[in-house]
Scaffold this motif. Structure first.
Motif, PDB file in Angstrom:
ATOM      1  N   HIS A 198      12.784  13.364  13.980  1.00 43.46           N
ATOM      2  CA  HIS A 198      13.087  11.651  13.323  1.00 43.46           C
ATOM      3  C   HIS A 198      14.512  11.273  13.994  1.00 43.46           C
ATOM      4  N   GLU A 199      14.746   9.971  14.482  1.00 47.26           N
ATOM      5  CA  GLU A 199      15.987   9.711  14.705  1.00 47.26           C
ATOM      6  C   GLU A 199      17.414  10.168  13.875  1.00 47.26           C
ATOM      7  N   VAL A 207       8.533  12.379   6.775  1.00 45.41           N
ATOM      8  CA  VAL A 207       9.144  12.407   7.756  1.00 45.41           C
ATOM      9  C   VAL A 207       9.365  14.014   8.417  1.00 45.41           C
TER      10      VAL A 207
END
Ligand SMILES: [Zn+2]
Length: 448
Positions: A298-299, A293
């Motif tokens: 990443h959000e 990730v």
């Protein structure tokens, strides 16, 4: 209304092993009422419920409000519109070794341990099993915690796990000397005896070569560990990756897979074996997430629920270019994402087949955020096809059964510890509503 006298309640409390009332009066009883109860047993939710919590931190009454005790010295707390459920039991974590994104046993202090346990607690994780990377400090901490009324996440420990000589995780910088590195059955016997004397809650083995890069412990030594543990009345959980290792370990009487099988779909032969031997499955899906990730921003790193509780040093650390590059440039990056999908498909198949699922995340090591990842894990379990009820049971009564502590923990029932989550939205409607935690109590004491 069914009116109990206070002395009757104290009588019940005494039977439950509570302390005597303080001089000059009876202990205080708090009654939370008017909420919807999800008790963790798998029974339907109870609307308009009440829970009475004694001064000793245990549940005196839980159920329909109409049956709740009342009388003097009872503090009533209105919980209209709220949902009350048991705290999360995480069966796979690692405590104390990390500062920021650096893992080293030199960081293992009571202060660091408490900081991590408090983070777990604030996210609703009220118990955690530390899977084989602890120092003896955990034993003193656990003893103190069990002697009184826990007010942060309860600890369970495998103390030191087993691996091959120079096997994972002894090869991770800062982790040399953490696991037992064994080559002979005699060494296994001695080490398991040592663990049994220290009354560990579980025995842990790492059985993985990390795609051929590490030395893997032999199945024969694993069999010796499982057999010696059993001789000492201890269960063994294994870090596994490969289907065929999982199959052999289940045949040898392994108690639990501490990760998912990720190299291939589970076969009917594996399912039959696992069911026959009652091997538990702890999926740890977020462990897979943590392997890829960080390759690009990443959000989740901007999620308010994440930022509210995450350690700022770790948040900065995972966004450091070097940390990100390590994942982005890993030749196996695409495979890691496939392993997650395989793990999810296997979880669904095992759950549908009636295999016992216990909740676990493998949080604690760098990039695996204590507390937030437990909530992400639930979402990944839902994405795999498990119902909200299955997910809640995995971290409540299943997890307590796994640990053999159902008498005290796991569900909201009379005489058990009041380890409680208060939510503003119903988690049965959507497991993401677990994020609406307004209050966490451990032994009835609100976590700050
Ligand atoms: Zn682990």
């Amino acid at each position: 209304m069914n009116r109990f006298s206070l002395s009757a309640i104290c009588g019940l409390a005494m039977l439950a092993g509570c302390s005597s009332p303080p001089p000059g009066g009876n202990p205080e009883v708090r009654v939370l009422e008017n909420f919807t109860l999800i008790d963790g047993t798998g029974r339907p939710a109870v609307p308009n419920a009440a829970i009475a919590i004694g001064d000793d931190g245990r549940i005196l009454y839980v159920g329909d409000k109409a049956g709740a005790p009342s009388g003097p010295r009872m503090t009533k707390v209105d919980m209209t519109g709220k949902f009350i459920m048991p705290g999360i039991i995480n069966l796979h974590g690692h405590l104390g070794n990390v500062k920021g994104v650096t893992q080293d046993q030199k960081f293992y202090t009571e202060e660091n341990l408490l900081k991590q346990l408090n983070t777990y607690a604030r996210y609703g994780v009220t118990s955690v099993v530390s899977m084989g990377s602890d120092t003896p400090l955990i034993l003193d901490f656990r003893a103190k915690q069990r002697a009184g009324k826990a007010t942060t996440a309860r600890v369970f420990t495998a103390l030191r796990g087993f691996t091959a000589v120079a096997g994972y995780p002894s090869t991770v910088p800062g982790m040399k000397g953490v696991p037992y590195e064994v080559a002979k059955e005699a060494e296994v016997e001695k080490a398991v005896e040592e663990l049994a004397l220290k009354q560990v809650d579980l025995v842990k083995i790492w059985v993985d070569d990390h795609l051929g890069k590490e030395k893997k412990i032999s199945i024969d030594l694993c069999k010796a560990i499982i057999a010696n543990a059993r001789k000492n009345n201890l269960n063994t959980a294994a870090h596994i990756f490969y289907h065929d290792d999982a199959l052999k370990l289940s045949e040898a009487g392994l108690y639990a897979f501490a990760h998912s099988i990720r190299d291939q779909p589970v076969t009917d032969q594996l399912i039959t074996t696992v069911k026959k031997n009652h091997t538990w499955q702890i999926p740890t899906l977020t462990r897979e997430v943590s392997t890829f990730v960080y390759a690009k921003p990443h959000e989740f790193l901007k999620d308010a629920f994440f930022l509210k509780g995450a350690d700022p040093e770790a948040v900065t650390g995972v966004q450091d270019q070097k940390f990100m590059d390590r994942q982005a440039k890993d030749p196996n990056l695409a495979r890691y994402q496939e392993f997650l999908k395989t793990a999810q498909a296997n979880l669904k198949k095992l759950a549908d087949s009636g295999v016992k699922i216990g909740f676990g995340t493998d949080t604690g090591p760098p990039g695996r955020f204590t507390g937030f990842f437990e909530h992400w894990e639930m979402e990944l379990m839902a994405e795999a096809g498990l119902t909200a009820s299955q997910i809640i049971e995995s971290f409540s009564h299943n997890a307590a059964e796994f640990l053999g502590v159902s008498k005290d923990l796991g569900t909201l029932e009379t005489n058990k510890w009041a380890d409680i989550l208060v939510l503003s939205k119903n988690p049965m409607d959507d497991i993401r509503n677990m994020r609406t935690i307004e209050q966490v109590m451990i032994s009835g004491v609100p976590v700050k």
